[in-house]
Design an enzyme around this catalytic site. Structure first.
Site, short mmCIF file in Angstrom:
data_model
loop_
_atom_site.label_atom_id
_atom_site.label_comp_id
_atom_site.label_asym_id
_atom_site.label_seq_id
_atom_site.Cartn_x
_atom_site.Cartn_y
_atom_site.Cartn_z
N TYR A 14 1.13 -1.18 0.35
CA TYR A 14 -0.08 0.04 0.35
C TYR A 14 1.08 1.07 0.33
CZ TYR A 14 0.07 0.34 5.24
OH TYR A 14 0.67 0.36 6.34
N THR A 15 0.37 2.23 -0.21
CA THR A 15 0.97 3.87 -0.63
C THR A 15 1.58 3.76 0.36
OG1 THR A 15 -0.54 4.87 -1.01
CG2 THR A 15 0.28 4.25 -2.90
N GLU A 19 2.13 -1.13 -6.51
CA GLU A 19 1.58 0.08 -5.21
C GLU A 19 -0.22 -0.03 -5.16
OE1 GLU A 19 3.04 1.49 -2.47
OE2 GLU A 19 5.21 1.44 -2.73
ZN LIG Z 1 5.40 -1.75 0.30
#
Ligand SMILES: [Zn+2]
Length: 268
Positions: A48-49, A112
């Site tokens: 995840y970002t 991402e």
């Molecule tokens: Zn990461």
């Protein structure tokens, strides 16, 4: 005083490129990549970002000074942006290891997934974002048949002491149902049996460490439930036993781990 034309022109950004799949809505080239070492990718790594917005994350992933990137970014509405061509080595994994391999950037394709993450109010992943992640993953797996199901991994799997992403809300079960990744249904929380936790020593701890290491986690069979072992158990739970993530190897965690190792798809 006259200036030459070149002095007036803007510094060129990284060159654009043809996306690897038609699913890509936009190309936002990042300068943060280099050449892959070794063979074609054999890991798909999901993140995840962990930033307040997807736009802020994309800005960071394409800014030269950040030194980070990813092949793809998937927004909440399912929009897919490609930042690095798949045949290049994007810089997304950092210090990490899996099954003895430490250059995870060379070995992997990175996605991402936009989500504020644990730091900024961890949100449920919208279904259309997950649908996009699944479609994108399937197309990556098709282009890179060397990526085995049990090598579709979380960033936290390859860097358990540093990373939490994509975290325990990430629906690995949905991905597995769609043919992405290796997964088993977690054993119920109330099964009975032995519990192992930080500070414990002995053969049972060694057996658990051996299973985690067999699967790929970066842990040694020392027989001591140390901090690294705890971090690995937490990472395992975030991916495979999401109902409770506490680093305690309860009977449900151990049963799930055994089932997972037993069901690793056989290679011919
Ligand atoms: Zn990461």
């Amino acid at each position: 005083m006259s200036r030459s034309r070149s002095q007036l022109s803007f510094a060129p950004g990284p060159p654009s490129f043809e996306p690897d799949t038609f699913m890509v809505a936009d190309v936002a080239p990042s300068p943060n990549f280099d050449d892959r070492k070794g063979g074609p990718p054999d890991i798909l790594l999901l993140h995840y970002t962990g930033m307040q917005s997807g736009d802020a994350a994309l800005e960071r992933l394409t800014a030269a000074e950040s030194k980070v990137s990813s092949h793809y970014v998937v927004f909440e509405d399912g929009r897919i942006v490609q930042c690095v061509p798949e045949d290049k080595r994007a810089w997304h994994a950092g210090v990490s290891s899996w099954a003895g391999e430490t250059d995870i950037n060379s070995r992997s394709v990175g996605i991402e997934i936009v989500n504020p993450g644990h730091e900024f109010g961890y949100a449920d992943f919208p279904l259309r974002q997950i649908a996009a992640v699944i479609s994108l993953s399937k197309s990556i797996l098709k282009r890179h048949p060397g990526i085995a199901p049990e090598r579709v991994l979380a960033h936290s799997d390859v860097a358990p002491s540093r990373k939490q992403d994509p975290g325990e809300k990430f629906p690995w079960e949905l991905l597995a149902e769609s043919g992405v990744g290796h997964w088993v249904r977690a054993a119920p929380l109330n099964v009975s049996g032995m519990t192992l936790m930080t500070g414990y020593t002995g053969e049972a701890v060694g057996r658990m460490q051996r299973l985690l290491k067999m699967y790929g986690y970066g842990v040694e069979e020392t027989g001591t439930f140390d901090d690294v072992t705890r971090d690995v158990v937490v990472a395992f739970q975030r991916h495979f036993r999401q109902q409770r993530v506490d680093g305690v190897a309860d009977p449900s965690t151990l049963m799930t781990l055994r089932a997972l190792v037993e069901t690793v798809p056989k290679r011919v």
